[in-house]
Design a protein around this motif. Sequence first.
Motif, PDB file in Angstrom:
ATOM      1  N   SER A  10       0.711  -1.195   0.057  1.00 41.30           N
ATOM      2  CA  SER A  10      -0.151  -0.005  -0.155  1.00 41.30           C
ATOM      3  C   SER A  10       0.897   1.285  -0.015  1.00 41.30           C
ATOM      4  CB  SER A  10      -0.834   0.216   1.380  1.00 41.30           C
ATOM      5  OG  SER A  10      -1.538   1.155   1.483  1.00 41.30           O
ATOM      6  N   LYS A  11       0.647   1.974  -1.099  1.00 41.65           N
ATOM      7  CA  LYS A  11       1.439   3.563  -1.094  1.00 41.65           C
ATOM      8  C   LYS A  11       1.055   4.304   0.016  1.00 41.65           C
ATOM      9  CE  LYS A  11       2.284   7.000  -4.382  1.00 41.65           C
ATOM     10  NZ  LYS A  11       1.897   7.489  -5.855  1.00 41.65           N
ATOM     11  N   ALA A  12      -0.313   3.970   0.688  1.00 37.20           N
ATOM     12  CA  ALA A  12      -0.884   5.120   1.642  1.00 37.20           C
ATOM     13  C   ALA A  12       0.062   4.854   2.900  1.00 37.20           C
ATOM     14  CB  ALA A  12      -2.157   4.662   2.147  1.00 37.20           C
ATOM     15  N   TYR A  13       1.069   3.917   3.093  1.00 38.49           N
ATOM     16  CA  TYR A  13       1.682   3.725   4.218  1.00 38.49           C
ATOM     17  C   TYR A  13       3.123   3.836   4.087  1.00 38.49           C
ATOM     18  CZ  TYR A  13      -2.425   2.011   6.684  1.00 38.49           C
ATOM     19  OH  TYR A  13      -3.699   1.988   7.414  1.00 38.49           O
ATOM     20  N   CYS A  14       3.520   4.280   2.981  1.00 36.84           N
ATOM     21  CA  CYS A  14       4.890   4.637   2.753  1.00 36.84           C
ATOM     22  C   CYS A  14       5.179   6.178   3.070  1.00 36.84           C
ATOM     23  CB  CYS A  14       5.324   4.848   1.170  1.00 36.84           C
ATOM     24  SG  CYS A  14       5.176   2.811   0.542  1.00 36.84           S
ATOM     25  N   SER A  15       5.867   6.442   4.053  1.00 34.26           N
ATOM     26  CA  SER A  15       6.124   7.909   4.626  1.00 34.26           C
ATOM     27  C   SER A  15       7.273   8.445   4.173  1.00 34.26           C
ATOM     28  CB  SER A  15       6.313   7.529   6.083  1.00 34.26           C
ATOM     29  OG  SER A  15       6.854   9.011   6.592  1.00 34.26           O
ATOM     30  N   SER A  16       7.494   9.587   3.795  1.00 36.60           N
ATOM     31  CA  SER A  16       8.374  10.384   3.065  1.00 36.60           C
ATOM     32  C   SER A  16       9.845  10.425   4.496  1.00 36.60           C
ATOM     33  CB  SER A  16       8.386  11.663   2.830  1.00 36.60           C
ATOM     34  OG  SER A  16       7.702  12.527   3.819  1.00 36.60           O
ATOM     35  N   SER A  17       9.419  10.463   5.459  1.00 37.36           N
ATOM     36  CA  SER A  17      10.637  10.302   6.658  1.00 37.36           C
ATOM     37  C   SER A  17      10.533   8.839   7.316  1.00 37.36           C
ATOM     38  CB  SER A  17      10.257  11.592   7.447  1.00 37.36           C
ATOM     39  OG  SER A  17       9.083  11.426   7.848  1.00 37.36           O
ATOM     40  N   GLN A  18      11.800   8.698   8.198  1.00 42.33           N
ATOM     41  CA  GLN A  18      11.987   7.671   8.864  1.00 42.33           C
ATOM     42  C   GLN A  18      10.727   7.574   9.960  1.00 42.33           C
ATOM     43  OE1 GLN A  18      15.711   6.222  10.107  1.00 42.33           O
ATOM     44  NE2 GLN A  18      15.054   6.843  12.058  1.00 42.33           N
ATOM     45  N   VAL A  19      10.354   6.591  10.305  1.00 46.49           N
ATOM     46  CA  VAL A  19       9.130   6.145  11.117  1.00 46.49           C
ATOM     47  C   VAL A  19       9.702   5.150  12.218  1.00 46.49           C
ATOM     48  CG1 VAL A  19       6.885   5.670  11.421  1.00 46.49           C
ATOM     49  CG2 VAL A  19       7.425   6.700   9.498  1.00 46.49           C
ATOM     50  N   VAL A  20       9.249   5.756  13.546  1.00 42.19           N
ATOM     51  CA  VAL A  20       9.579   4.654  14.662  1.00 42.19           C
ATOM     52  C   VAL A  20       8.244   4.250  15.292  1.00 42.19           C
ATOM     53  CG1 VAL A  20      10.774   4.400  16.824  1.00 42.19           C
ATOM     54  CG2 VAL A  20      11.722   5.938  15.022  1.00 42.19           C
ATOM     55  N   LEU A  21       7.913   3.031  15.086  1.00 42.79           N
ATOM     56  CA  LEU A  21       6.721   2.279  15.802  1.00 42.79           C
ATOM     57  C   LEU A  21       7.242   1.344  16.712  1.00 42.79           C
ATOM     58  CD1 LEU A  21       4.987   2.034  12.251  1.00 42.79           C
ATOM     59  CD2 LEU A  21       4.408   3.516  13.768  1.00 42.79           C
ATOM     60  N   ASP A  22       6.108   1.443  17.683  1.00 43.60           N
ATOM     61  CA  ASP A  22       6.471   0.581  19.066  1.00 43.60           C
ATOM     62  C   ASP A  22       5.351  -0.803  18.713  1.00 43.60           C
ATOM     63  OD1 ASP A  22       8.195   2.119  20.449  1.00 43.60           O
ATOM     64  OD2 ASP A  22       6.614   3.240  21.190  1.00 43.60           O
ATOM     65  N   VAL A  23       5.739  -1.887  19.161  1.00 39.85           N
ATOM     66  CA  VAL A  23       5.133  -3.118  18.998  1.00 39.85           C
ATOM     67  C   VAL A  23       5.003  -3.718  20.320  1.00 39.85           C
ATOM     68  CG1 VAL A  23       5.052  -5.452  18.029  1.00 39.85           C
ATOM     69  CG2 VAL A  23       6.043  -3.579  16.878  1.00 39.85           C
ATOM     70  N   ARG A  24       3.686  -3.840  20.730  1.00 36.54           N
ATOM     71  CA  ARG A  24       3.443  -4.589  22.043  1.00 36.54           C
ATOM     72  C   ARG A  24       2.588  -5.916  21.934  1.00 36.54           C
ATOM     73  NH1 ARG A  24       0.101  -1.158  23.535  1.00 36.54           N
ATOM     74  NH2 ARG A  24      -1.694  -2.158  23.694  1.00 36.54           N
ATOM     75  N   SER A  25       3.027  -6.807  22.354  1.00 34.54           N
ATOM     76  CA  SER A  25       2.529  -8.401  22.384  1.00 34.54           C
ATOM     77  C   SER A  25       1.331  -8.456  23.202  1.00 34.54           C
ATOM     78  CB  SER A  25       3.567  -9.432  22.639  1.00 34.54           C
ATOM     79  OG  SER A  25       4.300  -9.684  21.635  1.00 34.54           O
ATOM     80  N   ARG A  26       0.125  -8.928  22.718  1.00 34.22           N
ATOM     81  CA  ARG A  26      -0.813  -9.239  23.519  1.00 34.22           C
ATOM     82  C   ARG A  26      -0.724 -10.669  23.959  1.00 34.22           C
ATOM     83  NH1 ARG A  26      -5.131  -7.014  19.185  1.00 34.22           N
ATOM     84  NH2 ARG A  26      -4.915  -9.244  18.724  1.00 34.22           N
ATOM     85  N   PRO A  27      -1.317 -10.866  25.170  1.00 33.66           N
ATOM     86  CA  PRO A  27      -1.236 -12.346  25.696  1.00 33.66           C
ATOM     87  C   PRO A  27      -2.325 -13.102  25.177  1.00 33.66           C
ATOM     88  CG  PRO A  27      -1.385 -10.599  27.518  1.00 33.66           C
ATOM     89  CD  PRO A  27      -1.512 -10.012  26.431  1.00 33.66           C
ATOM     90  N   HIS A  28      -2.358 -14.441  25.027  1.00 32.67           N
ATOM     91  CA  HIS A  28      -3.464 -15.300  24.374  1.00 32.67           C
ATOM     92  C   HIS A  28      -4.628 -15.354  25.213  1.00 32.67           C
ATOM     93  CE1 HIS A  28      -0.818 -17.074  21.408  1.00 32.67           C
ATOM     94  NE2 HIS A  28       0.173 -17.384  22.113  1.00 32.67           N
ATOM     95  N   VAL A  29      -4.629 -14.782  26.391  1.00 31.56           N
ATOM     96  CA  VAL A  29      -5.938 -14.670  27.108  1.00 31.56           C
ATOM     97  C   VAL A  29      -6.508 -13.691  26.816  1.00 31.56           C
ATOM     98  CG1 VAL A  29      -4.945 -16.178  28.898  1.00 31.56           C
ATOM     99  CG2 VAL A  29      -4.531 -13.858  29.021  1.00 31.56           C
ATOM    100  N   VAL A  30      -5.806 -12.450  26.209  1.00 33.51           N
ATOM    101  CA  VAL A  30      -6.401 -11.434  25.865  1.00 33.51           C
ATOM    102  C   VAL A  30      -6.671 -11.224  24.114  1.00 33.51           C
ATOM    103  CG1 VAL A  30      -6.317  -8.857  25.881  1.00 33.51           C
ATOM    104  CG2 VAL A  30      -5.557 -10.112  27.773  1.00 33.51           C
ATOM    105  N   SER A  31      -7.753 -11.221  24.006  1.00 32.85           N
ATOM    106  CA  SER A  31      -8.133 -11.254  22.519  1.00 32.85           C
ATOM    107  C   SER A  31      -7.430 -12.117  21.431  1.00 32.85           C
ATOM    108  CB  SER A  31      -7.925  -9.835  21.786  1.00 32.85           C
ATOM    109  OG  SER A  31      -8.453  -8.663  22.242  1.00 32.85           O
ATOM    110  N   GLY A  32      -6.921 -13.124  22.061  1.00 33.01           N
ATOM    111  CA  GLY A  32      -6.483 -14.294  21.197  1.00 33.01           C
ATOM    112  C   GLY A  32      -5.103 -14.230  20.718  1.00 33.01           C
TER     113      GLY A  32
END
Length: 200
Positions: A10-32
């Motif tokens: 998707s072109k919509a998710y290509c940023s013209s600048s560097q992007v830093v994103l955080d990833v947080r795991s969800r436990p299996h007991v929460v939302s699978g």
Amino acid sequence: MAASIMPIVSKAYCSSSQVVLDVRSRPHVVSGGGFVVTDCSQKVVFRVEGCGTLGKKGELILKDGEGNDLLLIRRKGGIVEALSIHRQWRGYALGYQGSQKLVFSLKEPNSCLVQNNPIRISIEPSQCSKYSSYEIKGYFSERDCSIMGSRGNIIAQVGVEKVMVSKDLYHVVVKPGIDQVFIFGIIAILDYIYDGSTRC
């Protein structure tokens, strides 16, 4: 000089600048299980649902922050995979009315003979990408790896803060012009391969 845009999903998710994103795991007991990706203002950019939610092993869905499906990821199974030295994953862009278009495939070593080989990703020839192949260098299991272009350039980097001891919270730096949907499709597969929250 402006970054060249390299849409794979998707072109919509290509940023013209560097992007830093955080990833947080969800436990299996929460939302699978699965994980959530947020930006610097804690806004949800992506969600990845694993088999705890979907009920199917080897199948993952990447959604946007609103919950719309962006990418369906499936592991190719069967007797051919069992005999192969690689396991293969495929990423499908999801279009209108549920149409699916194959955009990339990832080869995961399936044998101790090739365990030290890098994981390779190839883009479907019909996609408009400067590069047709990518590879993972480093150790995703330690949340310390890079996704490299075919010319050896880093397009995304996974890391953890030095003060953090949990692998359930890490960050991903995506270089300018790179398709973030593609990057997090790859990370979803790596999470599954290394027994992360997407796996049952």
